[in-house]
Design a protein around this motif. Structure first.
Motif, PDB file in Angstrom:
ATOM      1  N   TRP A 221      52.881  53.130 -14.393  1.00 23.25           N
ATOM      2  CA  TRP A 221      53.987  53.605 -15.224  1.00 23.25           C
ATOM      3  C   TRP A 221      55.019  54.471 -14.521  1.00 23.25           C
ATOM      4  O   TRP A 221      55.997  54.876 -15.118  1.00 23.25           O
ATOM      5  N   ARG A 222      54.781  54.767 -13.269  1.00 24.07           N
ATOM      6  CA  ARG A 222      55.745  55.655 -12.624  1.00 24.07           C
ATOM      7  C   ARG A 222      56.258  55.144 -11.271  1.00 24.07           C
ATOM      8  O   ARG A 222      57.006  55.831 -10.610  1.00 24.07           O
ATOM      9  N   THR A 223      55.842  53.974 -10.861  1.00 25.53           N
ATOM     10  CA  THR A 223      56.330  53.496  -9.565  1.00 25.53           C
ATOM     11  C   THR A 223      57.103  52.191  -9.740  1.00 25.53           C
ATOM     12  O   THR A 223      56.977  51.504 -10.749  1.00 25.53           O
ATOM     13  N   ARG A 224      57.895  51.884  -8.732  1.00 23.42           N
ATOM     14  CA  ARG A 224      58.659  50.631  -8.754  1.00 23.42           C
ATOM     15  C   ARG A 224      57.712  49.436  -8.705  1.00 23.42           C
ATOM     16  O   ARG A 224      57.939  48.417  -9.355  1.00 23.42           O
ATOM     17  N   TYR A 227      56.304  48.893 -12.099  1.00 24.27           N
ATOM     18  CA  TYR A 227      57.324  48.259 -12.935  1.00 24.27           C
ATOM     19  C   TYR A 227      57.356  46.759 -12.668  1.00 24.27           C
ATOM     20  O   TYR A 227      57.427  45.947 -13.597  1.00 24.27           O
ATOM     21  N   GLU A 228      57.264  46.400 -11.397  1.00 29.19           N
ATOM     22  CA  GLU A 228      57.274  44.986 -11.052  1.00 29.19           C
ATOM     23  C   GLU A 228      56.022  44.287 -11.578  1.00 29.19           C
ATOM     24  O   GLU A 228      56.095  43.163 -12.079  1.00 29.19           O
ATOM     25  N   ARG A 230      54.236  45.130 -14.203  1.00 32.03           N
ATOM     26  CA  ARG A 230      54.340  44.971 -15.662  1.00 32.03           C
ATOM     27  C   ARG A 230      55.365  43.904 -16.042  1.00 32.03           C
ATOM     28  O   ARG A 230      55.157  43.133 -16.961  1.00 32.03           O
TER      29      ARG A 230
ATOM     30  N   PHE B 356      59.529  45.337 -23.391  1.00 30.27           N
ATOM     31  CA  PHE B 356      59.841  46.626 -22.772  1.00 30.27           C
ATOM     32  C   PHE B 356      60.828  47.392 -23.642  1.00 30.27           C
ATOM     33  O   PHE B 356      61.617  46.796 -24.373  1.00 30.27           O
ATOM     34  N   GLU B 360      64.089  50.253 -19.923  1.00 26.28           N
ATOM     35  CA  GLU B 360      63.463  49.545 -18.812  1.00 26.28           C
ATOM     36  C   GLU B 360      64.164  48.218 -18.541  1.00 26.28           C
ATOM     37  O   GLU B 360      64.180  47.736 -17.410  1.00 26.28           O
ATOM     38  N   HIS B 367      65.748  47.741 -10.121  1.00 27.43           N
ATOM     39  CA  HIS B 367      64.725  48.794 -10.153  1.00 27.43           C
ATOM     40  C   HIS B 367      64.460  49.374  -8.764  1.00 27.43           C
ATOM     41  O   HIS B 367      63.731  50.341  -8.654  1.00 27.43           O
ATOM     42  N   HIS B 368      65.029  48.753  -7.722  1.00 25.25           N
ATOM     43  CA  HIS B 368      64.890  49.356  -6.396  1.00 25.25           C
ATOM     44  C   HIS B 368      66.091  50.240  -6.054  1.00 25.25           C
ATOM     45  O   HIS B 368      66.153  50.820  -4.977  1.00 25.25           O
ATOM     46  N   ALA B 376      58.857  55.323  -3.586  1.00 21.77           N
ATOM     47  CA  ALA B 376      58.133  54.321  -4.359  1.00 21.77           C
ATOM     48  C   ALA B 376      58.182  54.600  -5.856  1.00 21.77           C
ATOM     49  O   ALA B 376      57.784  53.771  -6.666  1.00 21.77           O
ATOM     50  N   PHE B 377      58.710  55.794  -6.213  1.00 24.96           N
ATOM     51  CA  PHE B 377      58.600  56.214  -7.603  1.00 24.96           C
ATOM     52  C   PHE B 377      59.882  55.999  -8.395  1.00 24.96           C
ATOM     53  O   PHE B 377      60.978  56.025  -7.843  1.00 24.96           O
ATOM     54  N   LEU B 378      59.706  55.787  -9.687  1.00 22.27           N
ATOM     55  CA  LEU B 378      60.848  55.678 -10.594  1.00 22.27           C
ATOM     56  C   LEU B 378      61.089  57.038 -11.249  1.00 22.27           C
ATOM     57  O   LEU B 378      60.149  57.780 -11.513  1.00 22.27           O
ATOM     58  N   TYR B 380      62.286  58.456 -14.551  1.00 21.94           N
ATOM     59  CA  TYR B 380      62.612  58.027 -15.912  1.00 21.94           C
ATOM     60  C   TYR B 380      63.712  58.849 -16.563  1.00 21.94           C
ATOM     61  O   TYR B 380      64.406  58.354 -17.449  1.00 21.94           O
TER      62      TYR B 380
END
Lengths: 368, 512, 322
Positions: A221-224, A227-228, A230, B356, B360, B367-368, B376-378, B380
Motif C-alpha cells: 500500500w505504500r510503494t510503487r 501499486y503495480e 495491485r 481503485f 489512485e 506512478h513512477h 520506491a515509495f508513494l 499519498y
C-alpha cells in the motif's frame, strides 16, 4: 448487478465474521455428529490454547508459521495470482535454512547465522516459485497447476536429499544432524522480558513474522511496486496500458510470495526442530490459504487469522487429549470449512446482508 | 406487407437499480416488415430486445406476439414463439463447426447422429432459399466475421424463427458485408419474415428499413415510415435537440512534427495483418482525425503507437526520438516518458482500475513520476492533493478523490482519464472514442479541452467512429479501411466522398 | 524378463485404474468449464464411504453406492459454490480436499477406533477378481497365455469398468446432445444460454458425472484394490489424475494413455524400490515418482504440444447486461 453497497466496515469485518462463524457452526455440527458436546469442545479448545502460558506459547508458535504462509498467499492474491505452492516453497526454504545453519552453527552465534538463514529460506523458497512464475508469465501455463505439481516434486526432491545426501552419517533417519547453538534461535521468553511460555517452542521468529507483516503492508500500500502489483491484480489490461510489465510483476510477486513461504522454515527448523527432517511443513503451507482468505489478504487480518488457526492447532491437540473421539483431524475439517465459507462461498450471505442494510438505511435515502 | 402485427409491446418498463433502462415502451411491429430501432448508445435498445428475447424480465408491461399476450420466461420460450436473435457479440462456440453451432440447443434427440444429417439437409435448403451459403463443416474460428454472422442468422432460421432481431449487426462488418447483410434481410422480409434491426447508425436505417422507431433515454420518442423521414429528423429525435456538433475553434497553426509513424504493420493473434504499412504525421498545434468503420485497424494502430501492442514492423518518432517498434522492447511507460499521452478507447477495460479510489487512478501510468513519491515509495498526500486539483479543474463529480472509481458516471470517469493524460503536459495526445457512452454536457467539455490542447501547441491524434465528431474536431482527416490509410481529406469534405473512402471504394471492385 | 514385464504391466493396469476413473471424472467437469482440483478429496471421501459401508453391510455393491453417494455430495458442494454462488473454483476445490481429508480421518477414528482405518473387508464386501474362461489352462501358452491370463483376466469389475468408461465417455462427449452442450458450455456459456439451455443445470449435471466417476475411483481404492480404507489413502492420486487430464489435453482416449503411462511409472518405481540396477546402481525412486509431475510441467510449458484448457474454464457465468 447495480445493487447497493455495504458500508466499508460491514464489507471488511462483518462479512468475513459471518462467513467464519458459518464455518464454525458447521464444525460444531460435525462435533455433534461424533457424539460430543460442541460447547464443551470449544471450552477445552480455548482453554488449551489461551488458558495457560505454555498453551499461549504453542498458539503463537503455530501462528508464526501461518503468518508467513498466509502472507505468501496474500501477496500473490494482490497480483491476481493463486500460489498454491506454499507447501513446496516452505519445504525448500527449510533446505536453505539448514544449509546456512549446518555451515555456520559451529563457528558463530545465532544472530550471525540468522541473516544467512533468512536469506537461504527466502532464496530457496523464491527459487521454487520462480519456475512456475516464469512459466505463467512467459508461456501462460496456469500457476495453480504448476505450483501443485511443484509441491509434489519438492516432496520427492527433499526425500531424496535427506535419504541419500544430507542424512547424518551412519543413521537411517531421513534427517540432518542436530544444529549446535549457533543454529538455534532463542526462545521468545528469553528475548522479551517478563514473558514465560513454559516449554513452548515459540521463538524469535515470531518477531520476524510481525516484521514481515509490516513489510508486506508497506510494500502493497505504500510503494510503487505495490501499486503495480495491485493494478495488475485488478485489471491486467489497464496494467499494460500503464506500462507495467506483466512478466515482471508476475515473477517478482511470485518470488516475494515464495520467499515468504520459505521463511516459515526459520520458525520450524531453526526455531524449534534444530535439524532438517522430512515433512516438517506438514500442511502449514496450505493453512496459509485459509489464513489469507480469512484475513482478506490484509496483514492485520492475517495476524488475527493466524492466531486463530494457532489456537486451533494448539487447542486441537488438547482437545484430542481430553476428548479422544475428536482427533486432530478436526483441525483439517475446520480449515476446509473456513476455506469453503470464507473463500468459495464468500458472497453467499451478501444478498441477505444487503437486504438487512437496505432496510436499515432505507429511510435516509441515498442520492444517485 | 400486411397490417397484421408480429409484435406488440405495451407499457414495457425495466429498471436496473437506479437506472431506468426502459420507460413505458409501446411498440408495434408489422408482420413482414423490416423495422429499425435507432438510438444512441445507452438509449435502452439492447435492454428492450433482451426483454423480447427472454434474457431479462420486464418489471411491467405486456408483450404480444402474433396478437396473443405472452410471457417470455427465457430464451427457450422466445425460440418457441418463433423469435430469433443475432447478438452484437456472436453467441458461437469458436472451436465447433458451423453445423455443431447451428444444432446446439435444437439437436433433435439425445443422440446426435440423426439430428446432424437432418440439419445438414435443412442448412442446404436455407442456403438456397435465402442466399446464405456457408460450409457446414468449417470451424467457426476460421471464418471471417461476415460469415460468422451468417451462421448466427442460420441458427435462428434453423429454429424456425419468424421474427429476427439483429442487435447492431454492422458494427463488425465491412461496408460490402453490410450491404450483403441488408440484401439478405430484404430476402427474408419478402419471404414473410419480420426483421427488427437495432442500430445507432442512421445511414443503415435509411438503407434497410421500412419503419423506424427512435429511442432516447429509455423511451420511444417517435415511430416513422422510413420513406417519410430524413436523417436530419431522426438525428434530432435521437438527441432530443438539434445538436450542432460544432466546436468553436480557429484555424490550426501546425508547427514541428511531434508524432511520425512510418511503415507500421500489426499482426493479430489469428495471423491477420490488421494494420498494414501505415505512415502518418501529426504536427504540434493540430488535431488529426482518423475516420473509419470500426474494426478497420484504428484501435490496433492507436495501441501500437502507445506501445501496448506488438508490431511486425514500423517505427514511431515522438518529438524527435525515433523508436523502431519491431526491434526494441517498447512498453507504454517508455512512450509516456517521451511525452506521449493516451486516452484509450475503452476506459473500463483499459483506462481505469475501477475498484481503485479516484486518486489512485489519477496516477495510473504516471506512478513512477517523482512528483508522486520518493524512491520506491508513494506519497499519498501528494497524490491526493494532485487529484483534488484535477477534480476541481475538470469539474469531476462527486468531488471525492477517495471514492471508488466504479461509482462515478461514464462522463466523469472519462474526465478522470482525460485530466490524467492532459495535465502531465504531453507533446502528443492519442485519443480513442473520447465521447463514447458520455452524456452531452460532458461531450462539449471534452471537445473544448481537446481543442484547447491543440491551441496550446500540442499534437492530437483522434480516432472516432463518429464521423460528426471527427468533422467537428479534426484539422485533417485520414480514412482507414482494412488496415490501411486510404486517403486524407479536409474535414469539410462531403459525406458521400468520405463514405466511399470508408467503404474502401478504391479496392472495392477487386474484392467483389 | 518377459514374466517381469507382464507383472509390471499387470500392476500398471491396477495402478492406472483409479487414475483413469478420476481423470475421466475431471474431464466432465472441466470440459463444462468448472475446474476441479478437488478430485483428490472426492476420491478420498468415496474411499472412506465405500470402506465404511462395505464393512458395515458386508456388501461391496452397497459400499460402492455409498462411495458414489458421498463423492456426488462433495461434487454438489463444489457446484453449489462455483455454479450457484460463482465462487472461486480453485478455492472451492482446495476446501473440498481438506474437508474430505479431515472428515474421513476424524469419522474413521470416531466410528471404528482403528487408527483412522475402516475394518478390513473380505468376501462379498470386496470386489473380487474375475477370472476369465480358460485363464488357468492357457497360462502356460508362451507369450499370449501370459498376456491373457495375467493382463486381461484376473482383475476386478471396476478395472474393466474404468477402461470401458473411456470409449463410453468419448461417445457421450462427441456423439450425444448432452456431450455437445457440455463441450459448448465449457467454451462459450453465453452461446448455450442464448440457445435456451440452462448453463447452471448443465454444469450441475457435469459435476454430478464427475462425482460418480470419482466415487468409482475411491471405491476401487478401498474395497477392490485394498481391503479397507486407510487414512489419506489417495496419497496424491487425485492430483496425478489431474496431471494426466492436462497431459491428455482434456481428451478421453489420450487420458487413458496418460494414465497408463503414469501408472506404469508408478509400477516401475515400486518394482525398483531399493534394487540395484546393473550399470546405474540404486535408482532414485523419487525421481520416477516425480516424473508425472515433471512431465506435466514440461507439457504446460508448451514444450510438448500445447495444452489449451476449455476457454470458459475457471470462470463463473454471469449474464452480461445489455
Amino acid at each position: 448487478m447495480t445493487a447497493g453497497q455495504l458500508p466499508r466496515w460491514a464489507d471488511y469485518i462483518l462479512m468475513p465474521a459471518i462467513n467464519v462463524a458459518a464455518a464454525f457452526i458447521v464444525s460444531g455440527l460435525v462435533v455433534l455428529l461424533i457424539g460430543e458436546n460442541p460447547i464443551e469442545a470449544v471450552k477445552v479448545l480455548v482453554w488449551g490454547s489461551l488458558g495457560w502460558n505454555e498453551g499461549i506459547g504453542f498458539t503463537l508458535f503455530y501462528a508464526t508459521n501461518f503468518i508467513f504462509t498466509g502472507l505468501a498467499v496474500a501477496i500473490a492474491f494482490h497480483a491476481g495470482l493463486f500460489n498454491i505452492g506454499g507447501e513446496g516453497q516452505a519445504y525448500l526454504g527449510g533446505l536453505g535454512v539448514a544449509l546456512a545453519c549446518l555451515a555456520l552453527d559451529r563457528y558463530v552465534p545465532w544472530w550471525v547465522t540468522l541473516p544467512f538463514a533468512v536469506a537461504g529460506a527466502a532464496a530457496f523458497g523464491a527459487a521454487w516459485a520462480f519456475i512456475p512464475a516464469v512459466l505463467q508469465a512467459k508461456r501462460g501455463s496456469h500457476v495453480v497447476i504448476t505450483t501443485i505439481m511443484f509441491n509434489f516434486i519438492a516432496a520427492s526432491l527433499m526425500v531424496y536429499l535427506l535419504v541419500n545426501v544430507m542424512s547424518k552419517p551412519g543413521s537411517m533417519q531421513p534427517e540432518t544432524r542436530t544444529f549446535e547453538d549457533g543454529g538455534r534461535l532463542p526462545l521468545l521468553q528469553d528475548v522479551l522480558p517478563f514473558t514465560d511460555f513454559g516449554s513452548a517452542p515459540v521463538n524469535f521468529s515470531f518477531l520476524l513474522a510481525l516484521a514481515a507483516c509490516l513489510f508486506v503492508w508497506v510494500l502493497v500500500w505504500r510503494t510503487r511496486l505495490g501499486y503495480e502489483i495491485r493494478t495488475f491484480g485488478a485489471n491486467q489490461t489497464a496494467a499494460v496500458y500503464a506500462g507495467i510489465s506483466p512478466v515482471r510483476i508476475t515473477v517478482v510477486t511470485m518470488l516475494i510470495s515464495g520467499g515468504l513461504a520459505g521463511m516459515m522454515a526459520i520458525n520450524e527448523i531453526m526455531g524449534s526442530q534444530h535439524r532438517l527432517l522430512i515433512e516438517f511443513v506438514s500442511g502449514y503451507g496450505f493453512v496459509g490459504i485459509a489464513v489469507a482468505l480469512m484475513g482478506r489478504a490484509h496483514p492485520v487480518g492475517i495476524v488475527f487469522a493466524a492466531i486463530l488457526f494457532g489456537m486451533l492447532y494448539q487447542g486441537g491437540a488438547e482437545l484430542a487429549f481430553e476428548m479422544p473421539a475428536i482427533t486432530r483431524d478436526m483441525i483439517v475439517v475446520i480449515q476446509g470449512l473456513v476455506i469453503l465459507f470464507a473463500g468459495a462461498l464468500e458472497h453467499m450471505f451478501r444478498p441477505a446482508l444487503l437486504r438487512v442494510f437496505g432496510v436499515l438505511s432505507a429511510p435516509a435515502g441515498t442520492p444517485a | 406487407m400486411s397490417e397484421e402485427l408480429a409484435i406488440e409491446l405495451v407499457g414495457i418498463d425495466k429498471r436496473f437499480g437506479p437506472v431506468h433502462a426502459n420507460k413505458n415502451i409501446d411498440l408495434k411491429v408489422r408482420k413482414g416488415s423490416i423495422h429499425g430501432i435507432v438510438g444512441e448508445n445507452g438509449a435502452g435498445k439492447s435492454t428492450l430486445m433482451s426483454i423480447l428475447y427472454g434474457f431479462y424480465h420486464a418489471d411491467g408491461g405486456e408483450i404480444r406476439v402474433d396478437g396473443k399476450a405472452v410471457s417470455i420466461a427465457g430464451s427457450q420460450a422466445a425460440i418457441a414463439l418463433g423469435i430469433g436473435m443475432v447478438h452484437q457479440h456472436f453467441m458461437l462456440v469458436e472451436n465447433f463447426t458451423v453445423l455443431e453451432n447451428v444444432i446446439l440447443g435444437a439437436e433433435g434427440g439425445p443422440v446426435l447422429a440423426g439430428g446432424v444429417s437432418r440439419a445438414r439437409a435443412e442448412l442446404k435448403r436455407l442456403a438456397a432459399d435465402y442466399d446464405l451459403k456457408v460450409d457446414p463443416d468449417a470451424v467457426i474460428g476460421d471464418l471471417p466475421v461476415g460469415l460468422q454472422q451468417r451462421v448466427e442468422i442460420l441458427k435462428a432460421l434453423f429454429r424456425g424463427a419468424d421474427i429476427l432481431i439483429l442487435d447492431e449487426p454492422t458494427g463488425v462488418l465491412t461496408p460490402a458485408e453490410a450491404d450483403h447483410l441488408f440484401r439478405i434481410l430484404r430476402v427474408l422480409r419478402d419471404e414473410g419474415k419480420t426483421v427488427l434491426l437495432i442500430t445507432h447508425k442512421l445511414r443503415e436505417i435509411m438503407a434497410a428499413t421500412d419503419h423506424v422507431s427512435v429511442m432516447r433515454r429509455g423511451e420511444i420518442v417517435a415511430t416513422r415510415k422510413t420513406q417519410k423521414t430524413s436523417m436530419g429528423e431522426l438525428a434530432e429525435l435521437m438527441v432530443g435537440r438539434r445538436v450542432l456538433l460544432e466546436v468553436a475553434k480557429g484555424p490550426a497553426t501546425p508547427g514541428r512534427p511531434v508524432l511520425q509513424v512510418e511503415g507500421l504493420t500489426v499482426r493479430d493473434g489469428r495471423g491477420v495483418d490488421v494494420v498494414r504499412d501505415v505512415s502518418l504525421e501529426v504536427r504540434a498545434g493540430e488535431i488529426v482525425g482518423i475516420a473509419g468503420v470500426s474494426g478497420n485497424g484504428q484501435s490496433q494502430l492507436l495501441e501500437a503507437i502507445a506501445g501496448i501492442r506488438k508490431v511486425r514492423s514500423g517505427s514511431v518518432t515522438v518529438d524527435g526520438t525515433r523508436i523502431d517498434l519491431a526491434a526494441t522492447e517498447v512498453d507504454a511507460a517508455r512512450m509516456r516518458r517521451l511525452g506521449l499521452a493516451h486516452v484509450p478507447e475503452d476506459r473500463h477495460r483499459m483506462g481505469l482500475v475501477t475498484r481503485f479510489p479516484e486518486c489512485e487512478n489519477a496516477i495510473l501510468g504516471y506512478h513512477h513520476d517523482p512528483a508522486y513519491g520518493r524512491g520506491a515509495f508513494l506519497d499519498y498526500d501528494a497524490i491526493r492533493t494532485a487529484a483534488r486539483e484535477k477534480i476541481e479543474k475538470y469539474d469531476i463529480r462527486p468531488p471525492q478523490c477517495m471514492l471508488k472509481t466504479a461509482n462515478f458516471s461514464g462522463g466523469n470517469q472519462q474526465k478522470i482519464v482525460l485530466a490524467r493524460e492532459i495535465e502531465r503536459d504531453p507533446v502528443i495526445l492519442l485519443v480513442g472514442q473520447p465521447t463514447r457512452g458520455v452524456d452531452i454536457g460532458a461531450i462539449e467539455f471534452i471537445h473544448k479541452r481537446l481543442v484547447a490542447l491543440r491551441d496550446a501547441g500540442k499534437g492530437v491524434l483522434l480516432v472516432s467512429v463518429e464521423l460528426d465528431e471527427i468533422r467537428a474536431l479534426a484539422d485533417r482527416v485520414l480514412v482507414m479501411f482494412d488496415g490501411r490509410v486510404v486517403g486524407e481529406r479536409a474535414p469539410e469534405t462531403e459525406d458521400s466522398e468520405l463514405g466511399l473512402l470508408m467503404a474502401g471504394a478504391a479496392g472495392q471492385e477487386a474484392a467483389e | 524378463m518377459f514374466d517381469t514385464l507382464i507383472l509390471i504391466l499387470d500392476s500398471t493396469v491396477r495402478l492406472s485404474t483409479p487414475l483413469l476413473l478420476a481423470a475421466l471424472a475431471g474431464l466432465y467437469s472441466e470440459r463444462s468449464g468448472v475446474f476441479d482440483i478437488g478430485l483428490e478429496g472426492k476420491m478420498l471421501g468415496a474411499a472412506f464411504a465405500a470402506g465404511a459401508a462395505a464393512a458395515v453391510t458386508g456388501s461391496a455393491w452397497l459400499g460402492l453406492a455409498a462411495g458414489i453417494l458421498l463423492s456426488v455430495a462433495l461434487a454438489l458442494v463444489h457446484g453449489f459454490a462455483c455454479i450457484t454462488h460463482r465462487g472461486n473454483q480453485i478455492v472451492s476445490g482446495v476446501a473440498i480436499n481438506f474437508l474430505a481429508m479431515g472428515l474421513t480421518a476424524l469419522l474413521g477414528q470416531a466410528w471404528f477406533s482403528q487408527g483412522g482405518r475402516t475394518p478390513p473387508v473380505s468376501g462379498d464386501a470386496r470386489f473380487a477378481n474375475l477370472v476369465w474362461p480358460f485363464a488357468e489352462s492357457l497360462r502356460d501358452v508362451p507369450v499370449l497365455g501370459g498376456l491373457y491370463s495375467e493382463l486381461l483376466s484376473g482383475h476386478n469389475i471396476l478395472v474393466y469398468a474404468a477402461f470401458l468408461a473411456v470409449p463410453f465417455s468419448w461417445w457421450v462427449l462427441f456423439r450425444t446432445r448432452f456431450g455437445l452442450r457440455l463441450r459448448a458450455v465449457g467454451e462459450n456459456p453465453a452461446a448455450v444460454d442464448t440457445a435456451g439451455i440452462s448453463v447452471a443445470w448443465l454444469r450441475y449435471r457435469a459435476v454430478i458425472c464427475t462425482g460418480i466417476l470419482c466415487g468409482l475411483a475411491g471405491s476401487y481404492l478401498a474395497i477392490a484394490q485394498s481391503a479397507g480404507f486407510i487414512s489419506n489413502m489417495t496419497a496424491g492420486k487425485g492430483f496425478i489424475a489431474l496431471a494426466a487430464l492436462i497431459f491428455a489435453k482434456w481428451k478421453p482416449v489420450p487420458v487413458m494413455f496418460a494414465c497408463l503411462l503414469f501408472g506404469f511409472l508408478d509400477a516401475v518405481a515400486i518394482r525398483l524400490q531399493g534394487q540395484q540396477v546393473p550399470g546405474i546402481g540404486e535408482v532414485p525412486v523419487q525421481a520416477i515418482q516425480a516424473l508425472p509431475y515433471i512431465l506435466t510441467v514440461i507439457l504446460l510449458a508448451g514444450f510438448i504440444g500445447k495444452a489449451v484448457p476449455p476457454r470458459a474454464g475457471g470462470v463463473a457465468y454471469v449474464k452480461e447486461r445489455g
